[in-house]
Design a protein around this motif. Structure first.
Motif, PDB file in Angstrom:
ATOM      1  N   MET A   1      20.521   4.855  39.714  1.00 45.27           N
ATOM      2  CA  MET A   1      19.076   4.441  40.504  1.00 45.27           C
ATOM      3  C   MET A   1      18.389   4.145  38.985  1.00 45.27           C
ATOM      4  N   GLU A   2      17.588   3.116  39.288  1.00 40.79           N
ATOM      5  CA  GLU A   2      16.630   2.492  38.383  1.00 40.79           C
ATOM      6  C   GLU A   2      15.217   3.014  38.590  1.00 40.79           C
ATOM      7  N   VAL A   3      14.500   3.470  37.631  1.00 41.13           N
ATOM      8  CA  VAL A   3      13.192   3.760  37.516  1.00 41.13           C
ATOM      9  C   VAL A   3      12.556   3.161  36.416  1.00 41.13           C
ATOM     10  N   LYS A   4      11.111   2.550  36.979  1.00 44.57           N
ATOM     11  CA  LYS A   4      10.552   1.923  35.856  1.00 44.57           C
ATOM     12  C   LYS A   4       9.194   2.593  35.789  1.00 44.57           C
ATOM     13  N   ALA A   5       8.567   2.338  34.435  1.00 47.67           N
ATOM     14  CA  ALA A   5       7.348   2.601  34.308  1.00 47.67           C
ATOM     15  C   ALA A   5       6.491   1.540  33.270  1.00 47.67           C
ATOM     16  N   VAL A   6       5.221   1.101  33.880  1.00 46.54           N
ATOM     17  CA  VAL A   6       4.612   0.052  33.202  1.00 46.54           C
ATOM     18  C   VAL A   6       3.261   0.442  32.901  1.00 46.54           C
ATOM     19  N   TYR A   7       3.027   0.049  31.139  1.00 45.35           N
ATOM     20  CA  TYR A   7       1.619   0.302  30.686  1.00 45.35           C
ATOM     21  C   TYR A   7       1.184  -1.145  30.424  1.00 45.35           C
ATOM     22  N   LYS A   8       0.160  -1.376  31.046  1.00 47.78           N
ATOM     23  CA  LYS A   8      -0.463  -2.900  30.949  1.00 47.78           C
ATOM     24  C   LYS A   8      -1.656  -2.734  29.920  1.00 47.78           C
ATOM     25  N   TYR A   9      -2.095  -3.833  29.420  1.00 51.61           N
ATOM     26  CA  TYR A   9      -2.991  -4.170  28.603  1.00 51.61           C
ATOM     27  C   TYR A   9      -3.352  -3.287  27.248  1.00 51.61           C
ATOM     28  N   ALA A  10      -1.990  -3.093  26.837  1.00 53.96           N
ATOM     29  CA  ALA A  10      -1.891  -2.253  25.411  1.00 53.96           C
ATOM     30  C   ALA A  10      -2.397  -3.291  24.345  1.00 53.96           C
ATOM     31  N   ARG A  11      -3.405  -2.570  23.686  1.00 54.44           N
ATOM     32  CA  ARG A  11      -4.128  -3.407  22.441  1.00 54.44           C
ATOM     33  C   ARG A  11      -3.247  -3.627  21.344  1.00 54.44           C
ATOM     34  N   ILE A  12      -2.275  -4.203  21.301  1.00 54.27           N
ATOM     35  CA  ILE A  12      -1.407  -4.605  20.038  1.00 54.27           C
ATOM     36  C   ILE A  12      -0.569  -5.643  20.676  1.00 54.27           C
ATOM     37  N   ARG A  52       8.181   8.202  28.345  1.00 62.41           N
ATOM     38  CA  ARG A  52       7.974   9.630  28.998  1.00 62.41           C
ATOM     39  C   ARG A  52       7.518   9.551  30.355  1.00 62.41           C
ATOM     40  N   SER A  53       6.742   8.447  30.756  1.00 64.36           N
ATOM     41  CA  SER A  53       6.308   8.231  31.775  1.00 64.36           C
ATOM     42  C   SER A  53       7.475   7.907  32.916  1.00 64.36           C
ATOM     43  N   ALA A  54       8.465   7.085  32.319  1.00 65.37           N
ATOM     44  CA  ALA A  54       9.832   6.555  33.031  1.00 65.37           C
ATOM     45  C   ALA A  54      10.430   7.756  33.368  1.00 65.37           C
ATOM     46  N   ILE A  55      10.358   8.870  32.424  1.00 67.46           N
ATOM     47  CA  ILE A  55      11.492   9.587  32.606  1.00 67.46           C
ATOM     48  C   ILE A  55      10.670  10.809  33.703  1.00 67.46           C
ATOM     49  N   ALA A  56       9.303  11.212  33.608  1.00 69.11           N
ATOM     50  CA  ALA A  56       8.732  11.645  34.742  1.00 69.11           C
ATOM     51  C   ALA A  56       8.656  11.142  36.053  1.00 69.11           C
ATOM     52  N   ASN A  57       8.745   9.888  36.081  1.00 70.16           N
ATOM     53  CA  ASN A  57       8.834   9.257  37.168  1.00 70.16           C
ATOM     54  C   ASN A  57      10.260   9.774  37.917  1.00 70.16           C
ATOM     55  N   ALA A  58      11.270   9.408  37.137  1.00 69.02           N
ATOM     56  CA  ALA A  58      12.650   9.709  37.550  1.00 69.02           C
ATOM     57  C   ALA A  58      12.812  11.368  37.905  1.00 69.02           C
ATOM     58  N   GLU A  59      12.236  12.185  37.385  1.00 68.24           N
ATOM     59  CA  GLU A  59      12.511  13.527  37.558  1.00 68.24           C
ATOM     60  C   GLU A  59      11.615  14.065  38.819  1.00 68.24           C
ATOM     61  N   ASN A  60      10.356  13.568  38.925  1.00 67.03           N
ATOM     62  CA  ASN A  60       9.630  13.787  39.864  1.00 67.03           C
ATOM     63  C   ASN A  60       9.863  13.207  41.242  1.00 67.03           C
ATOM     64  N   ASN A  61       9.846  11.904  41.103  1.00 66.09           N
ATOM     65  CA  ASN A  61      10.211  10.937  42.367  1.00 66.09           C
ATOM     66  C   ASN A  61      11.334  10.845  43.070  1.00 66.09           C
ATOM     67  N   PHE A  62      12.208  10.899  41.901  1.00 68.22           N
ATOM     68  CA  PHE A  62      13.657  10.707  42.362  1.00 68.22           C
ATOM     69  C   PHE A  62      14.639  11.749  42.343  1.00 68.22           C
ATOM     70  N   ASP A  63      14.488  12.964  41.595  1.00 66.89           N
ATOM     71  CA  ASP A  63      15.074  14.283  41.603  1.00 66.89           C
ATOM     72  C   ASP A  63      16.257  13.810  40.558  1.00 66.89           C
ATOM     73  N   LEU A  64      16.022  13.086  39.565  1.00 69.07           N
ATOM     74  CA  LEU A  64      17.039  12.768  38.859  1.00 69.07           C
ATOM     75  C   LEU A  64      16.991  13.692  37.305  1.00 69.07           C
ATOM     76  N   ASP A  65      18.225  13.931  36.957  1.00 71.36           N
ATOM     77  CA  ASP A  65      18.124  14.799  35.757  1.00 71.36           C
ATOM     78  C   ASP A  65      17.865  13.817  34.284  1.00 71.36           C
ATOM     79  N   ALA A  66      17.165  14.253  33.468  1.00 68.65           N
ATOM     80  CA  ALA A  66      16.726  13.711  32.217  1.00 68.65           C
ATOM     81  C   ALA A  66      17.708  13.487  31.121  1.00 68.65           C
ATOM     82  N   ASP A  67      18.801  14.273  31.242  1.00 66.85           N
ATOM     83  CA  ASP A  67      19.742  14.404  30.363  1.00 66.85           C
ATOM     84  C   ASP A  67      20.993  13.246  30.685  1.00 66.85           C
TER      85      ASP A  67
END
Length: 144
Positions: A1-12, A52-67
């Motif tokens: 399963m694919e899990v994503k995280a997005v950070y918008k408007y990063a000042r770089i 780290r946000s994508a990993i947290a999304n995978a663990e909390n929302n989809f019960d996936l193992d981070a390893d």
């Protein structure tokens, strides 16, 4: 399963971000976090937060193992630009463009972790082997 995280408007600038994002694509998340923690760039901090946000999304929302997670995609897109002007000589002005980035990281548990490739010690092209002299060529060289 694919899990994503997005950070918008990063000042770089996206150009600076892409160097860091290319380093972690296809790696297991533990190895990717290690690389980002020891990379002394602002971009590494921002990409690390998003990972780290994508990993947290995978663990909390989809019960996936981070390893078991692998960074499938680390994409840096261009955000809006802030346009500023700097006064110059004789009443002129020079534009200053302050770029922003959108970071999109996709982690997946379906991607196979590639085994490290063995490096060959030879050059890029194999050298042609010299043919061993035959009896006829050896005799011709002796007569000459």
């Amino acid at each position: 399963m694919e899990v994503k995280a997005v950070y918008k408007y990063a000042r770089i600038s996206p150009l600076k971000m892409r160097d860091v994002a290319r380093e972690i694509q296809g790696l297991p998340v533990n190895q990717a976090l290690d690389i980002l923690n020891f990379t002394p760039r602002k971009a590494a901090v921002l990409v690390g937060k998003t990972l780290r946000s994508a990993i947290a999304n995978a663990e909390n929302n989809f019960d996936l193992d981070a390893d078991t997670l692998v960074v499938k995609e680390a994409q840096i897109n261009e955000g809006p630009r802030f346009k500023r002007f700097k006064p110059r000589a004789r009443g002129g002005a020079a534009p200053i463009i302050k770029r922003t980035s959108h970071i999109r990281i996709v982690v997946s548990d379906e991607v196979e972790i590639p085994a490290p490739k063995a490096k060959s010690k030879g050059g890029s092209k194999p050298k042609a082997a010299k043919a061993a002299p035959t009896q006829e060529t050896a005799a011709a060289e002796d007569n000459a």
